[in-house]
Scaffold this motif. Structure first.
Motif, PDB file in Angstrom:
ATOM      1  N   ASP A  87      86.278 -55.280  14.015  1.00 23.43           N
ATOM      2  CA  ASP A  87      86.772 -55.883  13.382  1.00 23.43           C
ATOM      3  C   ASP A  87      88.415 -54.139  13.665  1.00 23.43           C
ATOM      4  O   ASP A  87      87.842 -53.358  14.108  1.00 23.43           O
ATOM      5  CB  ASP A  87      86.814 -55.526  11.980  1.00 23.43           C
ATOM      6  CG  ASP A  87      87.768 -55.599  10.991  1.00 23.43           C
ATOM      7  OD1 ASP A  87      89.113 -56.291  11.446  1.00 23.43           O
ATOM      8  OD2 ASP A  87      88.331 -55.052   9.770  1.00 23.43           O
ATOM      9  N   ARG A  88      89.664 -54.821  13.866  1.00 18.21           N
ATOM     10  CA  ARG A  88      90.215 -53.450  14.063  1.00 18.21           C
ATOM     11  C   ARG A  88      91.266 -52.794  13.237  1.00 18.21           C
ATOM     12  O   ARG A  88      90.620 -52.922  11.450  1.00 18.21           O
ATOM     13  CB  ARG A  88      91.637 -54.574  14.087  1.00 18.21           C
ATOM     14  CG  ARG A  88      92.713 -55.386  13.060  1.00 18.21           C
ATOM     15  CD  ARG A  88      93.889 -55.777  13.406  1.00 18.21           C
ATOM     16  NE  ARG A  88      95.108 -54.717  13.934  1.00 18.21           N
ATOM     17  CZ  ARG A  88      96.227 -55.390  13.250  1.00 18.21           C
ATOM     18  NH1 ARG A  88      96.250 -56.323  13.326  1.00 18.21           N
ATOM     19  NH2 ARG A  88      97.392 -53.982  13.600  1.00 18.21           N
ATOM     20  N   ALA A  89      91.373 -51.399  12.702  1.00 18.26           N
ATOM     21  CA  ALA A  89      91.438 -50.687  12.136  1.00 18.26           C
ATOM     22  C   ALA A  89      93.488 -51.055  11.300  1.00 18.26           C
ATOM     23  O   ALA A  89      94.062 -51.660  12.362  1.00 18.26           O
ATOM     24  CB  ALA A  89      91.603 -48.996  12.427  1.00 18.26           C
ATOM     25  N   ALA A 122      93.385 -51.919  16.987  1.00 15.98           N
ATOM     26  CA  ALA A 122      94.832 -51.996  16.068  1.00 15.98           C
ATOM     27  C   ALA A 122      95.337 -52.151  17.203  1.00 15.98           C
ATOM     28  O   ALA A 122      96.248 -52.329  16.820  1.00 15.98           O
ATOM     29  CB  ALA A 122      94.278 -50.990  14.890  1.00 15.98           C
ATOM     30  N   MET A 123      95.268 -51.201  18.264  1.00 16.34           N
ATOM     31  CA  MET A 123      96.050 -51.015  18.994  1.00 16.34           C
ATOM     32  C   MET A 123      96.380 -52.144  19.696  1.00 16.34           C
ATOM     33  O   MET A 123      97.997 -52.726  19.401  1.00 16.34           O
ATOM     34  CB  MET A 123      96.373 -49.722  20.332  1.00 16.34           C
ATOM     35  CG  MET A 123      97.656 -49.610  21.476  1.00 16.34           C
ATOM     36  SD  MET A 123      97.017 -50.469  22.487  1.00 16.34           S
ATOM     37  CE  MET A 123      98.306 -50.330  23.883  1.00 16.34           C
ATOM     38  N   ALA A 124      95.862 -52.907  20.199  1.00 16.64           N
ATOM     39  CA  ALA A 124      95.960 -54.061  20.978  1.00 16.64           C
ATOM     40  C   ALA A 124      96.347 -55.124  20.395  1.00 16.64           C
ATOM     41  O   ALA A 124      98.056 -55.993  20.502  1.00 16.64           O
ATOM     42  CB  ALA A 124      94.671 -54.879  21.653  1.00 16.64           C
ATOM     43  N   SER A 125      96.279 -55.188  18.493  1.00 17.16           N
ATOM     44  CA  SER A 125      96.978 -56.327  17.486  1.00 17.16           C
ATOM     45  C   SER A 125      98.543 -55.942  17.347  1.00 17.16           C
ATOM     46  O   SER A 125      98.863 -56.669  17.443  1.00 17.16           O
ATOM     47  CB  SER A 125      96.334 -56.250  16.906  1.00 17.16           C
ATOM     48  OG  SER A 125      94.874 -56.713  16.686  1.00 17.16           O
ATOM     49  N   PRO A 158      95.286 -61.064  15.314  1.00 23.20           N
ATOM     50  CA  PRO A 158      96.457 -60.861  13.694  1.00 23.20           C
ATOM     51  C   PRO A 158      96.967 -60.388  12.648  1.00 23.20           C
ATOM     52  O   PRO A 158      95.624 -60.366  12.289  1.00 23.20           O
ATOM     53  CB  PRO A 158      97.428 -62.329  14.137  1.00 23.20           C
ATOM     54  CG  PRO A 158      96.241 -62.694  15.481  1.00 23.20           C
ATOM     55  CD  PRO A 158      94.466 -62.108  15.493  1.00 23.20           C
ATOM     56  N   ALA A 159      97.555 -59.868  12.153  1.00 18.02           N
ATOM     57  CA  ALA A 159      97.446 -59.472  11.227  1.00 18.02           C
ATOM     58  C   ALA A 159      98.019 -60.472   9.997  1.00 18.02           C
ATOM     59  O   ALA A 159      98.854 -61.798  10.660  1.00 18.02           O
ATOM     60  CB  ALA A 159      99.375 -58.258  10.846  1.00 18.02           C
ATOM     61  N   ARG A 160      97.660 -60.148   9.143  1.00 14.95           N
ATOM     62  CA  ARG A 160      97.957 -61.249   7.930  1.00 14.95           C
ATOM     63  C   ARG A 160      98.638 -62.430   7.405  1.00 14.95           C
ATOM     64  O   ARG A 160      99.036 -63.444   7.759  1.00 14.95           O
ATOM     65  CB  ARG A 160      97.152 -61.036   6.227  1.00 14.95           C
ATOM     66  CG  ARG A 160      95.382 -60.865   6.604  1.00 14.95           C
ATOM     67  CD  ARG A 160      94.459 -60.205   6.117  1.00 14.95           C
ATOM     68  NE  ARG A 160      93.359 -60.918   6.208  1.00 14.95           N
ATOM     69  CZ  ARG A 160      92.407 -59.193   4.914  1.00 14.95           C
ATOM     70  NH1 ARG A 160      92.563 -59.958   3.909  1.00 14.95           N
ATOM     71  NH2 ARG A 160      91.380 -59.663   5.385  1.00 14.95           N
ATOM     72  N   ALA A 161      99.625 -61.117   7.550  1.00 18.87           N
ATOM     73  CA  ALA A 161     101.276 -61.762   7.264  1.00 18.87           C
ATOM     74  C   ALA A 161     101.932 -62.223   8.276  1.00 18.87           C
ATOM     75  O   ALA A 161     102.884 -63.170   8.353  1.00 18.87           O
ATOM     76  CB  ALA A 161     102.444 -60.477   6.983  1.00 18.87           C
TER      77      ALA A 161
END
Length: 386
Positions: free
Chosen positions: A174-176, A329-332, A362-365
């Motif tokens: 998971d991403r932070a 997290a950085m890559a996303s 990807p962010a959920r938004a």
């Protein structure tokens, strides 16, 4: 039989295997030294391989098998790995309902990888018979691979597939979240730790790359020509070196990573903190021990992992956010901000255009916005001819 660290006169470190009389096991040492020197693998890799080969040799010794020909009974070795403690003090675990194995599938697969590499090396160097390869590998073609991995010529290619490998359940990394990163940043108690957090989550470096940075790698001036560097803007250089703290960059080739004002500001604050505590002392490494001995010595990649665990706990996150999650997290975040896959590939220092894909969450938004951009059937009907 145990794994043992070695430091060569050149300063290069690797791990080997010694027997109960502390004599080096020659064939294993030859393989591990070649793995480190000729193939450029990390010291930590030789350590993991050495520990796996210790288990293999211990099994051969306890069951009266010759390691050169024991490959024909790899199934028995896998069973031994699952239920037998590696050291002599433990008792064999009796399989049954509710009984937890000594080693999981992932650990067994890592040991088997080390054994296959060692036995293949032994065959090539005529230390083991050639038929051993038939016992550990089977011939396969590339038809089961994704199209991108198949031959561009259209001709079928053949490859060796491992015969003995357990099916591991996929574990998603998971991403932070941004909120978690900010909470960990606020939980830092020193400028050094804040800089480490930014190098992980804002720059996307691996722990070994962070611990391996030297002060000369940071070019934080707008114009770096005075430093003999043609790269414009604040940046840092990621370089693979033989570091005394065991830090190791996974990427063979050096690359340049641009940094933003947050990293520049954090680096300036850390430079002041370091000078107040150590003065001009300390090593040329960027990140050094400031609050416990040995003062001025470089931090290790393991210490960076421990810091993330402590910050997660101190910030009250309810889960451990590790360095890899910060890198994800950085890559996303780069993609969420409109970055392309080739940009993420370059920023992560990866060779293949497909390599960054597992790092992207990807962010959920953004996913919701993507769905909302798709027109509904009613909208399509209303826009068509009446």
């Amino acid at each position: 039989m145990r794994a043992f660290p070695v430091v060569l006169s050149s300063g290069v470190r690797y791990w080997t295997v010694v027997d109960d009389e502390l004599a080096v096991v020659h064939d294993v040492d030859r393989f591990l030294r070649e793995l480190r020197l000729a193939r450029g693998r990390a010291e930590s890799t030789t350590k993991a391989y050495a520990e796996g080969l210790v288990l293999f040799l211990r099994w051969c010794e306890r069951t009266g098998r010759d390691w050169r020909t024991a490959a024909e009974e790899m199934g028995s070795f896998m069973l031994w790995l699952r239920w037998t403690p590696g050291h002599g003090g433990g008792q064999v675990v009796v399989p049954g309902p509710g009984v937890k194995p000594v080693r999981g599938d992932g650990r067994i697969n890592k040991v088997l990888t080390a054994v296959r590499g060692f036995l293949s090396h032994a065959v090539v160097n005529k230390a083991a018979p050639a038929w051993v390869l038939e016992q550990i590998y089977e011939l396969a073609d590339d038809r089961d691979l994704p199209l991108a991995a198949q031959s561009e010529s259209g001709r079928m290619r053949y490859r060796l597939a491992a015969r003995h490998r357990l099916q591991e359940p996929e574990v998603a990394i998971d991403r932070a979240s941004d909120e978690e990163v900010v909470a960990m940043f606020r939980a830092c108690r020193s400028a050094r730790d804040r800089l480490i957090m930014l190098l992980l989550s804002r720059v996307g470096l691996r722990p070994g790359q962070v611990a391996g940075l030297h002060r000369c790698d940071l070019h934080l001036l707008v114009d770096s020509h005075a430093l003999g560097c043609d790269v414009e803007g604040p940046h840092l250089h990621v370089i693979r070196r033989q570091n005394i703290n065991g830090a190791w960059s996974k990427s063979r080739k050096p690359w340049v990573m641009p940094v933003d004002f947050l990293v520049v500001q954090a680096a300036d604050q850390y430079a002041l903190e370091r000078h107040e505590i150590l003065g001009e002392a300390g090593s040329d490494f960027l990140l050094v021990n400031l609050f416990r001995p040995p003062y001025g010595h470089p931090v290790t990649a393991e210490a960076i992992g421990e810091l993330c665990e402590a910050l997660s706990r101190r910030a009250g996150l309810g889960r451990r956010v590790g360095p890899r999650m910060c890198r994800h997290a950085m890559a996303s975040n780069v993609v969420d901000a409109g970055g392309t896959l080739d940009e993420v590939q370059a920023l992560l220092g990866q060779k293949s255009p497909e390599s960054p894909r597992p790092y992207l969450h990807p962010a959920r938004a953004r996913l919701r916005a993507a769905i909302q951009r798709v027109p509904s059937p009613r909208e399509l009907n209303e826009a068509g001819p009446r």
